[in-house]
Design an enzyme around this catalytic site. Structure first.
Site, PDB file in Angstrom:
ATOM      1  N   GLU A   1      39.035  40.878  38.219  1.00 48.29           N
ATOM      2  CA  GLU A   1      38.540  41.746  37.300  1.00 48.29           C
ATOM      3  C   GLU A   1      37.373  42.534  37.976  1.00 48.29           C
ATOM      4  O   GLU A   1      37.070  43.582  37.190  1.00 48.29           O
ATOM      5  CB  GLU A   1      37.704  40.642  36.514  1.00 48.29           C
ATOM      6  CG  GLU A   1      39.003  39.755  35.431  1.00 48.29           C
ATOM      7  CD  GLU A   1      38.275  38.563  34.753  1.00 48.29           C
ATOM      8  OE1 GLU A   1      37.709  37.616  35.530  1.00 48.29           O
ATOM      9  OE2 GLU A   1      38.343  38.692  33.403  1.00 48.29           O
ATOM     10  N   GLU A  41      43.000  32.197  35.314  1.00 52.78           N
ATOM     11  CA  GLU A  41      42.096  31.301  34.432  1.00 52.78           C
ATOM     12  C   GLU A  41      42.919  30.349  33.602  1.00 52.78           C
ATOM     13  O   GLU A  41      42.544  29.092  33.495  1.00 52.78           O
ATOM     14  CB  GLU A  41      41.159  32.154  33.677  1.00 52.78           C
ATOM     15  CG  GLU A  41      40.193  32.845  34.512  1.00 52.78           C
ATOM     16  CD  GLU A  41      40.793  34.358  35.085  1.00 52.78           C
ATOM     17  OE1 GLU A  41      41.825  34.513  35.164  1.00 52.78           O
ATOM     18  OE2 GLU A  41      39.904  35.135  35.451  1.00 52.78           O
ATOM     19  N   GLY A  88      37.730  36.486  38.511  1.00 54.24           N
ATOM     20  CA  GLY A  88      36.692  37.220  38.560  1.00 54.24           C
ATOM     21  C   GLY A  88      36.883  38.379  39.863  1.00 54.24           C
ATOM     22  O   GLY A  88      36.360  39.292  39.497  1.00 54.24           O
ATOM     23  N   ALA A 130      35.385  33.455  40.318  1.00 52.12           N
ATOM     24  CA  ALA A 130      34.106  32.721  40.078  1.00 52.12           C
ATOM     25  C   ALA A 130      33.964  31.597  40.847  1.00 52.12           C
ATOM     26  O   ALA A 130      35.297  31.087  40.910  1.00 52.12           O
ATOM     27  CB  ALA A 130      34.065  32.576  38.354  1.00 52.12           C
TER      28      ALA A 130
HETATM   29  N1  DAK Z   1      35.473  28.714  43.793  1.00 51.79           N
HETATM   30  C1  DAK Z   1      34.835  27.729  44.530  1.00 51.79           C
HETATM   31  N2  DAK Z   1      35.172  27.762  45.786  1.00 51.79           N
HETATM   32  C2  DAK Z   1      36.270  28.396  46.152  1.00 51.79           C
HETATM   33  C3  DAK Z   1      37.062  29.055  45.296  1.00 51.79           C
HETATM   34  C4  DAK Z   1      36.629  29.420  44.067  1.00 51.79           C
HETATM   35  N3  DAK Z   1      37.055  30.263  43.045  1.00 51.79           N
HETATM   36  N4  DAK Z   1      38.253  29.836  45.859  1.00 51.79           N
HETATM   37  C5  DAK Z   1      38.183  29.081  47.141  1.00 51.79           C
HETATM   38  N5  DAK Z   1      37.042  28.279  47.331  1.00 51.79           N
HETATM   39  C6  DAK Z   1      36.724  27.601  48.555  1.00 51.79           C
HETATM   40  C7  DAK Z   1      37.594  26.226  48.578  1.00 51.79           C
HETATM   41  O1  DAK Z   1      36.875  25.406  47.945  1.00 51.79           O
HETATM   42  C8  DAK Z   1      37.134  26.006  50.110  1.00 51.79           C
HETATM   43  O2  DAK Z   1      36.191  25.317  50.352  1.00 51.79           O
HETATM   44  P1  DAK Z   1      35.897  23.972  51.088  1.00 51.79           P
HETATM   45  O3  DAK Z   1      36.860  23.154  50.676  1.00 51.79           O
HETATM   46  O4  DAK Z   1      36.304  24.368  52.711  1.00 51.79           O
HETATM   47  O5  DAK Z   1      34.438  23.762  51.178  1.00 51.79           O
HETATM   48  C9  DAK Z   1      37.411  27.316  50.697  1.00 51.79           C
HETATM   49  O6  DAK Z   1      37.051  28.305  49.643  1.00 51.79           O
HETATM   50  C10 DAK Z   1      38.568  28.014  51.394  1.00 51.79           C
HETATM   51  O7  DAK Z   1      39.478  27.712  50.480  1.00 51.79           O
HETATM   52  P2  DAK Z   1      41.173  27.131  50.579  1.00 51.79           P
HETATM   53  O8  DAK Z   1      40.795  25.926  51.381  1.00 51.79           O
HETATM   54  O9  DAK Z   1      41.684  26.402  49.423  1.00 51.79           O
HETATM   55  O10 DAK Z   1      41.824  28.139  51.213  1.00 51.79           O
HETATM   56  P3  DAK Z   1      43.312  28.532  51.117  1.00 51.79           P
HETATM   57  O11 DAK Z   1      43.709  29.577  51.932  1.00 51.79           O
HETATM   58  O12 DAK Z   1      44.231  27.328  51.378  1.00 51.79           O
HETATM   59  O13 DAK Z   1      43.793  28.957  49.708  1.00 51.79           O
HETATM   60  C11 DAK Z   1      43.224  30.323  47.644  1.00 51.79           C
HETATM   61  C12 DAK Z   1      43.144  30.070  49.096  1.00 51.79           C
HETATM   62  C13 DAK Z   1      42.565  31.581  47.037  1.00 51.79           C
HETATM   63  C14 DAK Z   1      44.862  30.336  47.256  1.00 51.79           C
HETATM   64  C15 DAK Z   1      42.614  29.119  46.961  1.00 51.79           C
HETATM   65  O14 DAK Z   1      41.404  28.848  47.491  1.00 51.79           O
HETATM   66  C16 DAK Z   1      42.400  29.101  45.655  1.00 51.79           C
HETATM   67  O15 DAK Z   1      43.545  29.141  44.653  1.00 51.79           O
HETATM   68  N6  DAK Z   1      41.187  29.450  45.081  1.00 51.79           N
HETATM   69  C17 DAK Z   1      40.890  29.329  43.697  1.00 51.79           C
HETATM   70  C18 DAK Z   1      41.296  30.720  43.181  1.00 51.79           C
HETATM   71  C19 DAK Z   1      41.047  30.795  41.805  1.00 51.79           C
HETATM   72  O16 DAK Z   1      41.571  30.117  40.634  1.00 51.79           O
HETATM   73  N7  DAK Z   1      40.216  31.686  41.206  1.00 51.79           N
HETATM   74  C20 DAK Z   1      39.908  32.021  39.771  1.00 51.79           C
HETATM   75  C21 DAK Z   1      38.611  31.307  39.632  1.00 51.79           C
HETATM   76  S1  DAK Z   1      38.322  31.300  37.707  1.00 51.79           S
HETATM   77  C22 DAK Z   1      34.378  32.730  31.835  1.00 51.79           C
HETATM   78  C23 DAK Z   1      33.841  33.053  32.862  1.00 51.79           C
HETATM   79  C24 DAK Z   1      34.069  33.237  34.013  1.00 51.79           C
HETATM   80  C25 DAK Z   1      35.507  33.339  34.293  1.00 51.79           C
HETATM   81  C26 DAK Z   1      36.425  32.962  33.290  1.00 51.79           C
HETATM   82  C27 DAK Z   1      35.755  32.609  32.110  1.00 51.79           C
HETATM   83  N8  DAK Z   1      33.954  32.545  30.557  1.00 51.79           N
HETATM   84  C28 DAK Z   1      32.449  32.428  30.362  1.00 51.79           C
HETATM   85  C29 DAK Z   1      34.751  32.762  29.331  1.00 51.79           C
HETATM   86  C30 DAK Z   1      36.058  33.559  35.602  1.00 51.79           C
HETATM   87  C31 DAK Z   1      36.930  32.609  36.024  1.00 51.79           C
HETATM   88  C32 DAK Z   1      37.499  33.023  37.393  1.00 51.79           C
HETATM   89  O17 DAK Z   1      37.257  33.711  38.137  1.00 51.79           O
END
Ligand code: DAK
Length: 255
Positions: free
Chosen positions: A111, A131, A108, A63
Protein backbone atom coordinates in the site's frame (compact mmCIF):
# COMPACT_ATOMS: atom_id res chain seq x y z
CA UNK A 1 16.98 4.47 13.63
CA UNK A 2 14.52 2.43 11.55
CA UNK A 3 14.10 5.01 8.79
CA UNK A 4 17.22 6.24 7.01
CA UNK A 5 17.19 9.35 4.84
CA UNK A 6 20.06 10.35 2.58
CA UNK A 7 20.37 13.12 0.03
CA UNK A 8 22.42 13.38 -3.16
CA UNK A 9 21.96 16.76 -4.84
CA UNK A 10 18.30 16.98 -5.92
CA UNK A 11 17.40 13.41 -4.93
CA UNK A 12 16.59 11.97 -1.49
CA UNK A 13 16.46 8.27 -0.67
CA UNK A 14 14.29 7.02 2.20
CA UNK A 15 15.19 3.51 3.36
CA UNK A 16 12.95 1.38 5.57
CA UNK A 17 15.44 -0.28 7.87
CA UNK A 18 14.04 -2.88 10.25
CA UNK A 19 15.45 -6.04 8.68
CA UNK A 20 14.82 -8.26 11.71
CA UNK A 21 11.09 -7.95 10.91
CA UNK A 22 11.50 -7.75 7.12
CA UNK A 23 10.88 -3.99 7.42
CA UNK A 24 7.34 -4.46 8.80
CA UNK A 25 5.93 -1.25 10.27
CA UNK A 26 5.02 -0.77 13.90
CA UNK A 27 3.74 2.59 15.17
CA UNK A 28 7.27 3.81 15.87
CA UNK A 29 8.38 3.21 12.25
CA UNK A 30 5.20 4.81 10.92
CA UNK A 31 5.74 7.92 13.06
CA UNK A 32 9.36 8.13 11.87
CA UNK A 33 8.32 7.71 8.24
CA UNK A 34 5.65 10.39 8.61
CA UNK A 35 8.20 12.80 10.13
CA UNK A 36 10.65 12.05 7.31
CA UNK A 37 8.10 12.89 4.62
CA UNK A 38 6.88 16.02 6.44
CA UNK A 39 10.50 17.17 6.58
CA UNK A 40 11.23 16.27 2.94
CA UNK A 41 8.38 18.37 1.60
CA UNK A 42 10.10 21.47 3.01
CA UNK A 43 13.61 20.55 1.84
CA UNK A 44 14.97 23.29 -0.44
CA UNK A 45 16.06 22.12 -3.88
CA UNK A 46 14.67 18.61 -3.48
CA UNK A 47 13.20 17.37 -6.76
CA UNK A 48 12.58 13.65 -6.39
CA UNK A 49 12.42 10.97 -3.66
CA UNK A 50 13.18 7.23 -3.80
CA UNK A 51 11.53 4.93 -1.23
CA UNK A 52 13.15 1.54 -0.72
CA UNK A 53 13.82 -1.15 1.89
CA UNK A 54 17.10 -2.20 3.48
CA UNK A 55 18.56 -5.54 2.44
CA UNK A 56 17.81 -7.78 -0.51
CA UNK A 57 14.81 -9.66 0.83
CA UNK A 58 12.06 -7.22 1.68
CA UNK A 59 10.74 -3.77 0.81
CA UNK A 60 8.23 -4.05 3.67
CA UNK A 61 6.33 -7.10 4.95
CA UNK A 62 3.37 -4.92 5.93
CA UNK A 63 1.93 -3.69 9.16
CA UNK A 64 3.40 -5.29 12.27
CA UNK A 65 1.11 -8.26 12.89
CA UNK A 66 2.61 -8.78 16.35
CA UNK A 67 1.59 -5.25 17.31
CA UNK A 68 -1.87 -5.57 15.70
CA UNK A 69 -2.82 -8.95 17.13
CA UNK A 70 -4.30 -7.62 20.37
CA UNK A 71 -5.73 -4.32 19.13
CA UNK A 72 -9.41 -3.59 19.74
CA UNK A 73 -11.58 -1.66 17.26
CA UNK A 74 -10.42 1.70 18.62
CA UNK A 75 -6.75 0.69 18.49
CA UNK A 76 -7.20 -0.78 14.99
CA UNK A 77 -8.75 2.47 13.83
CA UNK A 78 -5.88 4.51 15.29
CA UNK A 79 -3.26 2.23 13.71
CA UNK A 80 -5.12 2.39 10.39
CA UNK A 81 -5.29 6.19 10.63
CA UNK A 82 -1.53 6.41 11.18
CA UNK A 83 -0.92 4.24 8.10
CA UNK A 84 -3.31 6.47 6.13
CA UNK A 85 -1.44 9.58 7.28
CA UNK A 86 1.85 8.11 6.01
CA UNK A 87 0.40 7.00 2.66
CA UNK A 88 -1.25 10.39 2.20
CA UNK A 89 1.98 12.22 3.08
CA UNK A 90 3.78 10.22 0.38
CA UNK A 91 1.03 10.74 -2.18
CA UNK A 92 0.72 14.46 -1.41
CA UNK A 93 4.44 15.19 -1.37
CA UNK A 94 4.91 17.95 -3.96
CA UNK A 95 7.91 16.11 -5.38
CA UNK A 96 7.48 12.75 -7.20
CA UNK A 97 8.20 9.59 -5.22
CA UNK A 98 9.58 6.40 -6.82
CA UNK A 99 9.13 3.09 -4.97
CA UNK A 100 12.13 0.82 -5.55
CA UNK A 101 10.66 -2.48 -4.35
CA UNK A 102 13.47 -4.84 -3.36
CA UNK A 103 11.64 -8.01 -2.32
CA UNK A 104 8.42 -8.54 -0.36
CA UNK A 105 5.81 -5.77 -0.56
CA UNK A 106 3.00 -7.27 1.48
CA UNK A 107 -0.08 -5.59 2.95
CA UNK A 108 0.84 -2.13 4.17
CA UNK A 109 4.17 -2.45 2.30
CA UNK A 110 2.33 -2.84 -0.99
CA UNK A 111 0.00 0.00 0.00
CA UNK A 112 2.85 2.42 0.67
CA UNK A 113 4.39 1.49 -2.69
CA UNK A 114 0.99 2.21 -4.26
CA UNK A 115 0.97 5.67 -2.66
CA UNK A 116 4.18 6.45 -4.60
CA UNK A 117 3.91 7.97 -8.07
CA UNK A 118 5.57 4.99 -9.74
CA UNK A 119 7.06 1.64 -8.85
CA UNK A 120 10.02 -0.31 -10.15
CA UNK A 121 11.10 -3.62 -8.61
CA UNK A 122 13.77 -6.28 -8.40
CA UNK A 123 13.38 -9.72 -9.98
CA UNK A 124 12.80 -11.25 -6.53
CA UNK A 125 9.97 -8.84 -5.65
CA UNK A 126 6.66 -10.31 -4.49
CA UNK A 127 3.55 -8.18 -3.99
CA UNK A 128 0.40 -9.11 -2.09
CA UNK A 129 -2.57 -7.70 -0.21
CA UNK A 130 -2.95 -10.71 2.11
CA UNK A 131 -5.09 -8.93 4.71
CA UNK A 132 -8.17 -11.09 4.09
CA UNK A 133 -6.06 -14.08 5.18
CA UNK A 134 -5.54 -12.27 8.50
CA UNK A 135 -9.19 -11.39 9.01
CA UNK A 136 -9.00 -7.74 8.02
CA UNK A 137 -9.50 -5.79 4.79
CA UNK A 138 -6.65 -3.68 3.39
CA UNK A 139 -6.34 -0.71 5.71
CA UNK A 140 -3.83 1.76 4.30
CA UNK A 141 -5.47 2.73 1.03
CA UNK A 142 -5.01 -0.49 -0.98
CA UNK A 143 -8.72 -0.80 -1.71
CA UNK A 144 -8.60 2.61 -3.42
CA UNK A 145 -5.13 2.74 -4.95
CA UNK A 146 -4.74 -0.84 -6.25
CA UNK A 147 -7.81 -0.57 -8.55
CA UNK A 148 -6.30 2.61 -9.99
CA UNK A 149 -3.00 0.86 -10.68
CA UNK A 150 -4.19 -2.44 -12.13
CA UNK A 151 -7.90 -1.93 -12.87
CA UNK A 152 -10.90 -2.93 -10.76
CA UNK A 153 -11.17 -6.58 -11.84
CA UNK A 154 -7.54 -7.47 -11.21
CA UNK A 155 -7.54 -5.50 -7.94
CA UNK A 156 -10.62 -7.42 -6.81
CA UNK A 157 -8.87 -10.73 -7.58
CA UNK A 158 -5.71 -9.75 -5.71
CA UNK A 159 -7.46 -8.26 -2.67
CA UNK A 160 -10.13 -10.96 -2.36
CA UNK A 161 -7.76 -13.92 -2.82
CA UNK A 162 -4.76 -12.32 -1.08
CA UNK A 163 -2.51 -14.19 -3.51
CA UNK A 164 1.10 -13.36 -4.31
CA UNK A 165 2.13 -11.47 -7.44
CA UNK A 166 5.68 -12.04 -8.63
CA UNK A 167 7.73 -9.42 -10.46
CA UNK A 168 6.97 -10.62 -14.00
CA UNK A 169 3.22 -10.56 -13.35
CA UNK A 170 3.51 -7.20 -11.57
CA UNK A 171 5.07 -5.81 -14.76
CA UNK A 172 2.40 -7.38 -16.97
CA UNK A 173 -0.53 -5.97 -14.98
CA UNK A 174 0.98 -2.49 -14.66
CA UNK A 175 1.72 -2.61 -10.97
CA UNK A 176 5.37 -1.76 -11.72
CA UNK A 177 6.98 0.09 -14.59
CA UNK A 178 10.13 -2.06 -14.85
CA UNK A 179 11.90 -5.07 -13.31
CA UNK A 180 15.66 -5.20 -12.73
CA UNK A 181 18.22 -7.56 -11.20
CA UNK A 182 18.48 -6.67 -7.52
CA UNK A 183 21.97 -5.14 -7.93
CA UNK A 184 20.67 -2.77 -10.60
CA UNK A 185 17.51 -1.66 -8.79
CA UNK A 186 18.83 1.38 -6.90
CA UNK A 187 21.07 2.61 -9.74
CA UNK A 188 18.06 2.39 -12.08
CA UNK A 189 15.87 4.20 -9.52
CA UNK A 190 18.50 6.95 -9.34
CA UNK A 191 18.61 7.19 -13.16
CA UNK A 192 14.85 7.57 -13.22
CA UNK A 193 14.96 10.17 -10.43
CA UNK A 194 17.74 12.05 -12.24
CA UNK A 195 15.70 12.14 -15.46
CA UNK A 196 12.82 13.70 -13.50
CA UNK A 197 15.13 16.06 -11.60
CA UNK A 198 16.59 17.37 -14.85
CA UNK A 199 13.22 18.82 -15.79
CA UNK A 200 11.53 21.99 -14.64
CA UNK A 201 10.77 21.50 -10.92
CA UNK A 202 7.76 23.82 -11.19
CA UNK A 203 6.34 21.91 -14.14
CA UNK A 204 7.01 18.51 -12.51
CA UNK A 205 5.18 19.57 -9.34
CA UNK A 206 2.29 21.01 -11.31
CA UNK A 207 2.01 17.83 -13.41
CA UNK A 208 2.03 15.65 -10.28
CA UNK A 209 -0.62 17.85 -8.63
CA UNK A 210 -2.82 17.70 -11.72
CA UNK A 211 -2.44 13.90 -12.10
CA UNK A 212 -3.37 13.43 -8.46
CA UNK A 213 -6.78 14.95 -9.21
CA UNK A 214 -7.50 12.52 -12.04
CA UNK A 215 -8.81 10.02 -9.51
CA UNK A 216 -10.38 12.46 -7.08
CA UNK A 217 -14.00 11.69 -7.85
CA UNK A 218 -15.49 13.91 -10.53
CA UNK A 219 -13.20 13.91 -13.64
CA UNK A 220 -14.31 17.48 -14.34
CA UNK A 221 -12.57 18.56 -11.11
CA UNK A 222 -9.34 17.00 -12.38
CA UNK A 223 -9.66 18.71 -15.74
CA UNK A 224 -10.33 22.07 -14.06
CA UNK A 225 -7.27 21.55 -11.86
CA UNK A 226 -5.14 20.69 -14.89
CA UNK A 227 -6.28 23.84 -16.68
CA UNK A 228 -5.62 26.04 -13.64
CA UNK A 229 -2.12 24.59 -13.12
CA UNK A 230 -1.34 24.85 -16.83
CA UNK A 231 -2.22 28.54 -16.81
CA UNK A 232 -0.27 29.17 -13.60
CA UNK A 233 2.84 27.57 -15.14
CA UNK A 234 3.12 30.54 -17.47
CA UNK A 235 3.85 32.75 -14.47
CA UNK A 236 6.99 30.74 -13.59
CA UNK A 237 10.63 31.33 -14.48
CA UNK A 238 10.81 27.64 -15.43
CA UNK A 239 8.36 28.17 -18.29
CA UNK A 240 10.30 31.18 -19.54
CA UNK A 241 13.63 29.32 -19.33
CA UNK A 242 12.30 26.05 -20.78
CA UNK A 243 10.70 27.66 -23.80
CA UNK A 244 13.49 30.20 -24.34
CA UNK A 245 16.07 27.37 -24.28
CA UNK A 246 14.10 25.48 -26.94
CA UNK A 247 13.95 28.53 -29.16
CA UNK A 248 17.68 29.20 -28.57
CA UNK A 249 18.56 25.51 -29.22
CA UNK A 250 20.27 25.00 -25.86
CA UNK A 251 19.71 22.86 -22.75
CA UNK A 252 17.50 24.63 -20.18
CA UNK A 253 18.90 25.44 -16.76
CA UNK A 254 16.21 25.21 -14.12
CA UNK A 255 16.94 26.67 -10.71
N1 DAK B 1 4.66 -8.19 11.13
C1 DAK B 1 5.53 -8.54 12.13
N2 DAK B 1 6.59 -9.33 11.97
C2 DAK B 1 6.81 -9.82 10.74
C3 DAK B 1 5.96 -9.51 9.64
C4 DAK B 1 4.84 -8.64 9.88
N3 DAK B 1 4.01 -8.25 8.91
N4 DAK B 1 6.44 -10.16 8.56
C5 DAK B 1 7.53 -10.82 8.95
N5 DAK B 1 7.75 -10.63 10.26
C6 DAK B 1 8.84 -11.17 11.09
C7 DAK B 1 8.62 -12.64 11.37
O1 DAK B 1 7.72 -12.81 12.44
C8 DAK B 1 10.02 -13.09 11.70
O2 DAK B 1 10.32 -12.67 13.00
P1 DAK B 1 10.98 -13.70 14.08
O3 DAK B 1 10.06 -14.87 14.09
O4 DAK B 1 12.33 -14.01 13.51
O5 DAK B 1 11.00 -12.91 15.35
C9 DAK B 1 10.87 -12.26 10.75
O6 DAK B 1 10.06 -11.14 10.36
C10 DAK B 1 11.25 -13.01 9.48
O7 DAK B 1 10.06 -13.51 8.90
P2 DAK B 1 9.88 -15.03 8.44
O8 DAK B 1 10.72 -15.93 9.29
O9 DAK B 1 8.44 -15.30 8.35
O10 DAK B 1 10.54 -14.96 6.99
P3 DAK B 1 10.19 -15.87 5.72
O11 DAK B 1 11.21 -15.54 4.71
O12 DAK B 1 10.00 -17.29 6.10
O13 DAK B 1 8.75 -15.35 5.21
C11 DAK B 1 7.14 -13.65 4.59
C12 DAK B 1 8.64 -14.05 4.71
C13 DAK B 1 7.07 -12.18 4.20
C14 DAK B 1 6.51 -14.51 3.48
C15 DAK B 1 6.43 -13.93 5.93
O14 DAK B 1 7.19 -13.30 6.98
C16 DAK B 1 5.04 -13.38 5.99
O15 DAK B 1 4.09 -13.93 5.42
N6 DAK B 1 4.86 -12.26 6.74
C17 DAK B 1 3.56 -11.66 6.93
C18 DAK B 1 3.24 -10.83 5.71
C19 DAK B 1 1.87 -10.24 5.80
O16 DAK B 1 0.86 -10.95 5.95
N7 DAK B 1 1.81 -8.91 5.73
C20 DAK B 1 0.57 -8.19 5.80
C21 DAK B 1 0.46 -7.63 7.18
S1 DAK B 1 -1.18 -7.00 7.42
C22 DAK B 1 -6.02 -1.84 9.06
C23 DAK B 1 -4.79 -1.39 9.46
C24 DAK B 1 -3.67 -1.89 8.92
C25 DAK B 1 -3.71 -2.87 7.97
C26 DAK B 1 -4.93 -3.33 7.58
C27 DAK B 1 -6.08 -2.84 8.12
N8 DAK B 1 -7.22 -1.33 9.60
C28 DAK B 1 -7.18 -0.42 10.67
C29 DAK B 1 -8.46 -1.64 8.96
C30 DAK B 1 -2.50 -3.42 7.44
C31 DAK B 1 -2.37 -4.72 7.29
C32 DAK B 1 -1.12 -5.39 6.95
O17 DAK B 1 -0.19 -4.87 6.44
Amino acid sequence: MAIDVSRDQHIATVTLNRPEALNAFNSEELEALLSAFMWLREEPGLRCVILTGAGEKSFAAGADIKQMVDLDAQGGYAFGALGHAVANAIERLPQPVIAAVNGYAFGGGCELALACDMRICSENAVFAQPEVKLGIPPGWGGSQRLPRAVGPGMAAELILTGRNVRADEALRIGLVNAVYPIADLLPKARDLAAAIAANSPCAVRAAKAAMSRSFAGNPATGLDTELRLFGAAFATADQKEGMRAFVDKRTPEFV
